[in-house]
Design an enzyme around this catalytic site. Structure first.
Site, mmCIF file in Angstrom:
data_model
loop_
_atom_site.group_PDB
_atom_site.id
_atom_site.type_symbol
_atom_site.label_atom_id
_atom_site.label_comp_id
_atom_site.label_asym_id
_atom_site.label_seq_id
_atom_site.Cartn_x
_atom_site.Cartn_y
_atom_site.Cartn_z
ATOM 1 N N CYS A 59 68.566 -32.395 76.495
ATOM 2 C CA CYS A 59 67.659 -32.032 77.589
ATOM 3 C C CYS A 59 66.533 -31.097 77.159
ATOM 4 O O CYS A 59 65.624 -30.812 77.946
ATOM 5 C CB CYS A 59 68.448 -31.392 78.730
ATOM 6 N N GLY A 80 67.756 -30.621 62.893
ATOM 7 C CA GLY A 80 66.407 -30.069 62.931
ATOM 8 C C GLY A 80 66.394 -28.646 63.430
ATOM 9 O O GLY A 80 65.363 -27.980 63.397
ATOM 10 N N THR A 81 67.536 -28.160 63.911
ATOM 11 C CA THR A 81 67.646 -26.774 64.356
ATOM 12 C C THR A 81 67.582 -25.851 63.144
ATOM 13 O O THR A 81 68.328 -26.028 62.187
ATOM 14 C CB THR A 81 68.982 -26.551 65.087
ATOM 15 N N THR A 82 66.690 -24.869 63.165
ATOM 16 C CA THR A 82 66.569 -23.948 62.041
ATOM 17 C C THR A 82 67.428 -22.713 62.284
ATOM 18 O O THR A 82 67.951 -22.497 63.367
ATOM 19 C CB THR A 82 65.105 -23.542 61.818
ATOM 20 N N ALA A 124 66.710 -30.695 57.767
ATOM 21 C CA ALA A 124 65.286 -30.600 57.432
ATOM 22 C C ALA A 124 64.657 -29.460 58.231
ATOM 23 O O ALA A 124 64.813 -29.414 59.450
ATOM 24 C CB ALA A 124 64.563 -31.907 57.731
ATOM 25 N N PRO A 125 63.966 -28.548 57.562
ATOM 26 C CA PRO A 125 63.271 -27.496 58.295
ATOM 27 C C PRO A 125 62.095 -28.042 59.092
ATOM 28 O O PRO A 125 61.636 -27.411 60.044
ATOM 29 C CB PRO A 125 62.804 -26.540 57.196
ATOM 30 N N ASN A 126 61.595 -29.216 58.694
ATOM 31 C CA ASN A 126 60.476 -29.832 59.401
ATOM 32 C C ASN A 126 60.551 -31.342 59.209
ATOM 33 O O ASN A 126 60.663 -31.815 58.080
ATOM 34 C CB ASN A 126 59.144 -29.285 58.883
ATOM 35 N N HIS A 183 53.741 -20.697 65.722
ATOM 36 C CA HIS A 183 54.577 -21.516 66.588
ATOM 37 C C HIS A 183 54.484 -21.034 68.034
ATOM 38 O O HIS A 183 53.992 -19.937 68.312
ATOM 39 C CB HIS A 183 56.042 -21.468 66.141
ATOM 40 N N LYS A 212 60.047 -20.053 70.377
ATOM 41 C CA LYS A 212 60.824 -20.229 69.149
ATOM 42 C C LYS A 212 61.695 -19.006 68.916
ATOM 43 O O LYS A 212 61.246 -17.861 69.070
ATOM 44 C CB LYS A 212 59.889 -20.452 67.960
ATOM 45 N N GLY A 261 61.690 -22.140 59.501
ATOM 46 C CA GLY A 261 62.367 -22.802 58.394
ATOM 47 C C GLY A 261 61.381 -23.467 57.445
ATOM 48 O O GLY A 261 61.605 -23.500 56.230
#
Length: 264
Positions: A10, A96-98, A122-124, A152, A156, A162
């Site tokens: 969500c 994808g969560t840093t 992956a940081p991005n 950002h 965040k 990341g």
């Protein structure tokens, strides 16, 4: 087809992933999890009803839906637990969560090996951002004086990003460690020079209106070089997320960084 469960369904990134998975002919959405549940995962993102209801219990969903891949865009304080649950259920996490520490990544790598279930972080996921990091690594061989500015949105939760940390780590692989600037420099306000990563400074900006942006500035005699990437919306991350979801089951152990999936 690769069966996918989206965790954090969500959220802003979660909804973008839900849409991308449902619109890709090689992926099949089999589960969706979030703190709030009850809605159809298709209708949630403006698509026709898909028959997948957003649930609130990740462990139960992993057991019942039996996905091959779990895409996680949740929060730094819960992602580690989420990944361990997925690997214990022999589901490959695409994260994808840093905010994961190096110690946590090492534990994930060990668990991925133990469970014979590959994991990907992956940081991005923006392909342009990955190209930026690769180009920065090449530039640092010849221009080792560098500072990173990442910008950002103000929601965040972690700083620096990341992406910034990964960029600095990639640069550090080819750059001799040294302290930049005047050795007698004194900060009038603590933190004015940003975070320090092996002598490189990283500066974090948090403002409404931004999505995800980074510029890396290299300085040399009589010249500067700036390499910048801008994600203008969350759709920019989706080709990378889709690619990772399709590729992760063919990997081994823990893989970090979308660059590992691209050819250069």
């Amino acid at each position: 087809m690769v069966s996918v469960l989206v965790n954090g369904a969500c959220g802003r990134m979660g909804q973008a992933v839900l849409k991308a998975v449902q619109e890709d002919s090689e992926l099949k959405l089999v589960g969706a999890v979030d703190l709030q549940g009850g809605m159809d995962a298709g209708e949630l993102v403006g698509l026709p009803a898909c028959g997948v209801t957003v649930e609130t219990d990740l462990a139960a969903a992993l057991t019942r839906c039996k996905p091959e891949v779990m895409v996680d865009f949740t929060r730094p304080d819960v992602v580690f637990s989420n990944v361990k649950q997925a690997l214990s259920a022999h589901v490959s996490p695409v994260v994808g969560t840093t905010g994961l520490s190096e110690e946590q990544k090492a534990e994930i790598a060990a668990l991925a090996e133990k469970e014979a279930t590959p994991a990907f972080i992956a940081p991005n996921f923006a392909i342009g951002a990955v190209l930026m990091m690769v180009m920065c690594k090449q530039a640092a061989k010849y221009m080792p004086d560098v500072e990173i500015i990442e910008l950002h949105h103000d929601k965040k939760l972690d700083a620096p990003s990341g992406t910034a940390v990964q960029t600095a780590a990639m640069i550090a692989e080819v750059r001799k460690k040294h302290v930049q600037g005047n050795p007698d420099e004194k900060e009038k306000l603590a933190g004015a020079r940003g975070a320090d990563y092996e002598g490189m400074h990283i500066h974090s900006v948090r403002l409404p209106g931004y999505v995800a942006h980074q510029e890396v500035i290299f300085g040399g005699l009589g010249q500067t070089l700036t390499i910048r990437h801008d994600s203008l919306n969350r759709e920019s991350f989706m080709p990378g997320v889709v690619l990772a979801a399709k590729k992760v089951r063919g990997l081994k152990g823990l893989t970090v960084g979308l660059d590992k999936l691209l050819e250069f």
